[in-house]
Structures are given as C-alpha cells and as structure tokens.
Design a protein around this motif. Sequence first.
Motif, PDB file in Angstrom:
ATOM      1  N   ASP A  56       1.087  -0.880  -0.055  1.00  0.00           N
ATOM      2  CA  ASP A  56       0.103  -0.324   0.096  1.00  0.00           C
ATOM      3  C   ASP A  56       0.711   1.217   0.135  1.00  0.00           C
ATOM      4  O   ASP A  56       1.908   1.088  -0.554  1.00  0.00           O
ATOM      5  N   PHE A  57       0.825   1.977   0.257  1.00  0.00           N
ATOM      6  CA  PHE A  57       1.092   3.472   0.529  1.00  0.00           C
ATOM      7  C   PHE A  57       2.455   3.717   0.751  1.00  0.00           C
ATOM      8  O   PHE A  57       3.264   4.369   1.323  1.00  0.00           O
ATOM      9  N   ILE A  58       1.864   3.171   2.613  1.00  0.00           N
ATOM     10  CA  ILE A  58       3.066   2.996   3.739  1.00  0.00           C
ATOM     11  C   ILE A  58       4.304   1.519   2.440  1.00  0.00           C
ATOM     12  O   ILE A  58       5.184   1.991   3.438  1.00  0.00           O
ATOM     13  N   THR A  59       3.643   0.518   2.364  1.00  0.00           N
ATOM     14  CA  THR A  59       4.780  -0.368   2.031  1.00  0.00           C
ATOM     15  C   THR A  59       4.333  -0.320   0.919  1.00  0.00           C
ATOM     16  O   THR A  59       4.015  -0.983   0.367  1.00  0.00           O
ATOM     17  N   ARG A  60       5.914   0.128   0.473  1.00  0.00           N
ATOM     18  CA  ARG A  60       6.187   0.429  -1.171  1.00  0.00           C
ATOM     19  C   ARG A  60       6.429  -1.080  -1.584  1.00  0.00           C
ATOM     20  O   ARG A  60       7.055  -2.185  -0.601  1.00  0.00           O
ATOM     21  N   LYS A  61       6.570  -1.364  -2.876  1.00  0.00           N
ATOM     22  CA  LYS A  61       6.653  -2.777  -3.367  1.00  0.00           C
ATOM     23  C   LYS A  61       8.401  -2.369  -4.362  1.00  0.00           C
ATOM     24  O   LYS A  61       8.590  -0.822  -4.117  1.00  0.00           O
ATOM     25  N   HIS A  62       9.503  -3.170  -3.957  1.00  0.00           N
ATOM     26  CA  HIS A  62      10.650  -2.841  -4.506  1.00  0.00           C
ATOM     27  C   HIS A  62      10.909  -4.448  -5.919  1.00  0.00           C
ATOM     28  O   HIS A  62      10.093  -5.417  -5.065  1.00  0.00           O
ATOM     29  N   HIS A  63      11.247  -4.451  -6.598  1.00  0.00           N
ATOM     30  CA  HIS A  63      11.989  -4.972  -7.472  1.00  0.00           C
ATOM     31  C   HIS A  63      13.154  -6.063  -7.137  1.00  0.00           C
ATOM     32  O   HIS A  63      14.094  -5.130  -6.747  1.00  0.00           O
ATOM     33  N   CYS A  64      13.852  -6.853  -6.707  1.00  0.00           N
ATOM     34  CA  CYS A  64      14.457  -7.816  -6.884  1.00  0.00           C
ATOM     35  C   CYS A  64      15.416  -7.902  -8.644  1.00  0.00           C
ATOM     36  O   CYS A  64      14.829  -7.908  -9.562  1.00  0.00           O
ATOM     37  N   ARG A  65      17.123  -7.365  -8.673  1.00  0.00           N
ATOM     38  CA  ARG A  65      17.615  -7.072  -9.651  1.00  0.00           C
ATOM     39  C   ARG A  65      17.559  -8.182 -10.654  1.00  0.00           C
ATOM     40  O   ARG A  65      18.355  -8.060 -11.390  1.00  0.00           O
ATOM     41  N   ARG A  66      17.780  -9.646  -9.621  1.00  0.00           N
ATOM     42  CA  ARG A  66      18.682 -10.607 -10.214  1.00  0.00           C
ATOM     43  C   ARG A  66      17.539 -11.332 -10.660  1.00  0.00           C
ATOM     44  O   ARG A  66      17.498 -11.832 -11.558  1.00  0.00           O
ATOM     45  N   CYS A  67      16.103 -11.412 -10.424  1.00  0.00           N
ATOM     46  CA  CYS A  67      15.225 -12.237 -10.152  1.00  0.00           C
ATOM     47  C   CYS A  67      13.946 -11.609 -11.287  1.00  0.00           C
ATOM     48  O   CYS A  67      12.845 -11.640 -12.028  1.00  0.00           O
ATOM     49  N   GLY A  68      14.245 -10.468 -10.870  1.00  0.00           N
ATOM     50  CA  GLY A  68      12.749  -9.401 -11.526  1.00  0.00           C
ATOM     51  C   GLY A  68      11.230  -9.743 -10.181  1.00  0.00           C
ATOM     52  O   GLY A  68      10.607  -8.669 -10.782  1.00  0.00           O
ATOM     53  N   LYS A  69      12.187 -10.087  -9.205  1.00  0.00           N
ATOM     54  CA  LYS A  69      10.464 -10.528  -8.460  1.00  0.00           C
ATOM     55  C   LYS A  69      10.139  -9.425  -7.744  1.00  0.00           C
ATOM     56  O   LYS A  69      11.277  -8.162  -7.218  1.00  0.00           O
ATOM     57  N   CYS A  70       8.667  -9.329  -7.210  1.00  0.00           N
ATOM     58  CA  CYS A  70       7.991  -7.555  -6.131  1.00  0.00           C
ATOM     59  C   CYS A  70       8.374  -8.215  -4.232  1.00  0.00           C
ATOM     60  O   CYS A  70       7.657  -9.666  -4.836  1.00  0.00           O
ATOM     61  N   PHE A  71       9.191  -7.587  -3.504  1.00  0.00           N
ATOM     62  CA  PHE A  71       8.780  -7.652  -2.436  1.00  0.00           C
ATOM     63  C   PHE A  71       8.905  -6.223  -1.875  1.00  0.00           C
ATOM     64  O   PHE A  71       9.437  -5.619  -2.112  1.00  0.00           O
ATOM     65  N   CYS A  72       8.661  -6.756  -0.366  1.00  0.00           N
ATOM     66  CA  CYS A  72       8.493  -5.516   0.286  1.00  0.00           C
ATOM     67  C   CYS A  72       9.940  -5.019   0.936  1.00  0.00           C
ATOM     68  O   CYS A  72      10.976  -5.434   0.273  1.00  0.00           O
ATOM     69  N   ASP A  73      10.124  -3.430   1.257  1.00  0.00           N
ATOM     70  CA  ASP A  73      11.110  -3.737   1.579  1.00  0.00           C
ATOM     71  C   ASP A  73      12.402  -4.264   2.352  1.00  0.00           C
ATOM     72  O   ASP A  73      13.323  -4.526   1.869  1.00  0.00           O
ATOM     73  N   LYS A  74      11.329  -4.940   3.209  1.00  0.00           N
ATOM     74  CA  LYS A  74      12.365  -5.696   4.486  1.00  0.00           C
ATOM     75  C   LYS A  74      13.264  -7.152   3.966  1.00  0.00           C
ATOM     76  O   LYS A  74      13.645  -7.404   4.197  1.00  0.00           O
ATOM     77  N   VAL A  88      27.237  -0.808 -12.129  1.00  0.00           N
ATOM     78  CA  VAL A  88      28.108  -0.316 -11.641  1.00  0.00           C
ATOM     79  C   VAL A  88      28.029  -0.466 -10.504  1.00  0.00           C
ATOM     80  O   VAL A  88      29.521  -0.247  -9.947  1.00  0.00           O
ATOM     81  N   ASP A  89      27.147  -0.463  -9.764  1.00  0.00           N
ATOM     82  CA  ASP A  89      26.823  -0.133  -8.143  1.00  0.00           C
ATOM     83  C   ASP A  89      26.474  -1.554  -7.909  1.00  0.00           C
ATOM     84  O   ASP A  89      25.779  -1.550  -8.593  1.00  0.00           O
ATOM     85  N   PRO A  90      26.663  -1.242  -6.399  1.00  0.00           N
ATOM     86  CA  PRO A  90      25.226  -2.984  -6.170  1.00  0.00           C
ATOM     87  C   PRO A  90      24.378  -2.750  -6.278  1.00  0.00           C
ATOM     88  O   PRO A  90      23.834  -1.280  -6.254  1.00  0.00           O
ATOM     89  N   VAL A  91      23.261  -3.402  -6.661  1.00  0.00           N
ATOM     90  CA  VAL A  91      21.902  -3.584  -6.445  1.00  0.00           C
ATOM     91  C   VAL A  91      21.038  -4.034  -5.196  1.00  0.00           C
ATOM     92  O   VAL A  91      21.600  -5.200  -5.054  1.00  0.00           O
ATOM     93  N   ARG A  92      19.741  -3.291  -5.416  1.00  0.00           N
ATOM     94  CA  ARG A  92      18.662  -4.126  -4.678  1.00  0.00           C
ATOM     95  C   ARG A  92      18.282  -5.402  -4.687  1.00  0.00           C
ATOM     96  O   ARG A  92      18.409  -6.440  -6.330  1.00  0.00           O
ATOM     97  N   GLN A  93      18.283  -6.558  -4.292  1.00  0.00           N
ATOM     98  CA  GLN A  93      18.060  -8.169  -4.081  1.00  0.00           C
ATOM     99  C   GLN A  93      17.694  -8.939  -3.242  1.00  0.00           C
ATOM    100  O   GLN A  93      17.870  -8.484  -2.430  1.00  0.00           O
ATOM    101  N   CYS A  94      16.487 -10.188  -3.352  1.00  0.00           N
ATOM    102  CA  CYS A  94      16.168 -11.120  -2.377  1.00  0.00           C
ATOM    103  C   CYS A  94      16.757 -11.188  -1.986  1.00  0.00           C
ATOM    104  O   CYS A  94      18.104 -11.739  -2.483  1.00  0.00           O
ATOM    105  N   ALA A  95      16.427 -11.630  -0.291  1.00  0.00           N
ATOM    106  CA  ALA A  95      17.558 -12.638   0.030  1.00  0.00           C
ATOM    107  C   ALA A  95      17.898 -13.696  -0.487  1.00  0.00           C
ATOM    108  O   ALA A  95      19.441 -13.876  -0.456  1.00  0.00           O
TER     109      ALA A  95
END
Length: 253
Positions: A56-74, A88-95
């Motif tokens: 929702d507005f508070i829990t935003r979604k993020h995409h893992c750059r490696r698998c392309g799936k959607c996750f919460c910030d945590k 070039v830089d480190p990128v956001r990824q799921c666990a």
Amino acid sequence: MSGSEAADAKKLVRSASGLRMVPELRAARSPFGLDEPPWVPDKECPRCMQCDTKFDFITRKHHCRRCGKCFCDKCCSKKVPLPRMCFVDPVRQCAECALISQKETEFYDKQLKVLMNGASFFVTLGTSDKSELMVCRLSNNQRYLVLDGNSRYEIEIVQISTVQILTEGFTPGEKDIHTYTSLLESQHITEGGNTRAIGMILQYKVPGSEELTQMKFTASEDYSSNKKLSASWLAAMHKVSKGGLRKSLQGAL
Ligand SMILES: [Zn+2]
Ligand SMILES: [Zn+2]
C-alpha cells in the motif's frame, strides 16, 4: 591488439534496475554474463512474494534486480554487487539472490583474476608428441583462453566442450580425473579429495570444423614458484568448471 581483445569498447546504459557498463557489441560480452530479468508487472503482484505482506502507500514494493520479482523493503533490502549483469554499483536483491550474488562476487574477485593473470604450462596439441612452453590466460573480456609461446592460440570459451583436470598421481581412467562437459554448463562427474591439480585436457571445436580438437596442459616442473602458480590457475579452472556459475544460473530462473 589481438583479435580476441579487439572491440572491447563499453557504454553506459541506464535501465530501471540501475546503471550498467556493457560492451558496445553484444557479441563482445562475457560468456559468464547474465541478462537483466524482466520485472514482474506491478499489477501482478499485490503482495510481497516472500512474506505475503500487502503493498500500500506505506509498504512500497521493490523489484529484485536479479530475479525481477516483487518484494517489500524488508525482504529485498540488501544491495549487493552483481558483476554478471555489469551493474556499476551494488543493486537491490532479495535474500535468495543476494546469497548467490555474494558467492559469485567471490568468484569474480578471485578465480577470474587468477585465470586472467595466467600461468605457464607445457602444451601439447592433439596427438603430437611435442610440447611447447606457453603462458595461458583468460582474455580481459573473458571470452577467450589465450596461449602465448612461439605459437599463439585463442580458444573461444563457448567452444570448449570438455575440461578434464588431472590431479597428482593420476593414471587415465582413474577417478582422480575430474571431467566436465563444458566450462559454462558443466556437470560434475567425479570428485576426488583435495588432490593437487597438475594438468588439464581441453576439448574444443575450431570454428568451421565439426571435429573436436584436444589440447593437453602440463604444469611446468622446472621452477617451483611457477608450478605453484600453475596449480592455482588449474584450481581456478576447476572451480569455474565445477558449475558454480551454472548453479547460479539456475537460481536466477
Ligand atoms: Zn516481504
Ligand atoms: Zn531475487
């Protein structure tokens, strides 16, 4: 400049995932490289694909750059280097992906560097009884195995069909020989203990020919320091062949 290392020009590309430094020519990219995954469309993921929290507005979604799936910030908080996608830089990824990428970074920092630094071997082509002392290394663009001596060979990595690592005290047919069906998509057939690598047999295709060419590499016996270097080069080759990257590829699917 040799044929193997020509056309290495790179360009900066900005995608939704981040900034990447990629070879200008697709054909010049590393055989160890990975494509960016397509992102799961926003409308197809109302909830975190790991913990099922609703977005929702508070829990935003993020995409893992490696698998392309959607996750919460945590569930997608780690920023990890992803050299195989040329970020070039480190990128956001799921666990799950972060773990794989961390292992790969080790591989890129250690094994590939050892292979690119090179080592000396006595090289025998085919069934010849003559061998030549040559320096073997992985080209800077990671696409070729380059052998330099009185002669020069460039073997394209994607043309290598089998890699056999010979360990100390081997006799052909014994289980101390490690055989892989290709450098990029290898199947681990046998595994001995922690024996020291002393040589390698490669089989590869020469473009335009259907037959396999065989090349045998034997660690130089003359200088102990060289021998140690050759052993670590072979150990790196062993690790690459063992399918560490293949496993990562499966993880990404
Ligand atoms: Zn989550
Ligand atoms: Zn992921």
